[in-house]
Enzyme design. Sequence first.
Site, short mmCIF file in Angstrom:
data_model
loop_
_atom_site.label_atom_id
_atom_site.label_comp_id
_atom_site.label_asym_id
_atom_site.label_seq_id
_atom_site.Cartn_x
_atom_site.Cartn_y
_atom_site.Cartn_z
N GLU A 72 0.28 -1.37 0.34
CA GLU A 72 -0.06 0.04 0.23
C GLU A 72 0.77 0.74 0.09
O GLU A 72 0.42 2.45 0.22
CB GLU A 72 -0.74 -0.40 0.78
CG GLU A 72 -1.97 -1.39 1.22
CD GLU A 72 -3.40 -0.92 1.67
OE1 GLU A 72 -4.36 -1.15 1.70
OE2 GLU A 72 -2.45 -1.26 3.49
N TYR A 118 -13.84 14.95 20.72
CA TYR A 118 -12.19 14.64 20.46
C TYR A 118 -12.46 14.77 19.29
O TYR A 118 -10.87 14.31 18.35
CB TYR A 118 -12.23 13.69 21.31
CG TYR A 118 -11.95 13.99 22.88
CD1 TYR A 118 -11.56 15.00 23.13
CD2 TYR A 118 -13.47 13.66 23.86
CE1 TYR A 118 -11.93 15.11 25.33
CE2 TYR A 118 -13.40 13.85 24.49
CZ TYR A 118 -12.90 14.74 25.59
OH TYR A 118 -12.78 15.45 26.75
#
Length: 205
Positions: A72, A118
């Site tokens: 990848e 968050y």
Amino acid sequence: MSDSLRDELVAVGRSFFERGLSPGTSGNLSVRVDDGFLMTPTNSSLGSLEPARLSRLDADGGHVDGDPPTKEAWLHTAVYAARPDARAIVHLHSTHAVAVACLADLDPDDVLPVLTPYYVMRVGRLPLVPYGRPGDDALATVIGERARDHHALMLANHGPVVAGSSLAEAASAAEEIEESAKLLLLLQGRPVRALTQAQQDELRK
Ligand SMILES: [Zn+2]
């Protein structure tokens, strides 16, 4: 020169593996160095990386030394090319994030609801990149285009890829995506109160 970066990459990989965030040989990490990139090798478990065997690539993505890079690598080079300031990239096949990546009818502009502050602070928005065969040039092109405006992307039926100004920052955002995906799945079927637009805007200031 990059010994501490090598050690950090190994430590972050082990931490992901030990917490079940990179099953099997999935997941790959990279950092930008002066003359190119350090990347996790192909067919390697993030739990047993060795500093000296990490793949070193030149600025064009060519293999210089160490073990051959992850299959990848194309994903990392596409995002780095689009984001010259990116210093590190984390790509995981973490279970809950991949589960969300397989859901039908995702919002292409942000696949996760804004459930916690968050998520806003560490991820921001998480656009969907439509499914394409891994390694396909057309997919790399789309990823590059979307990565210009977003440091985190969700690849449909695949998983998240996150760029950061440091490996710690990219890792933290990737973990936040996994946790937010877990929350979404836990909350399926229940009425949910997401953060309002004003509450999100306040965090993005
Ligand atoms: Zn992948």
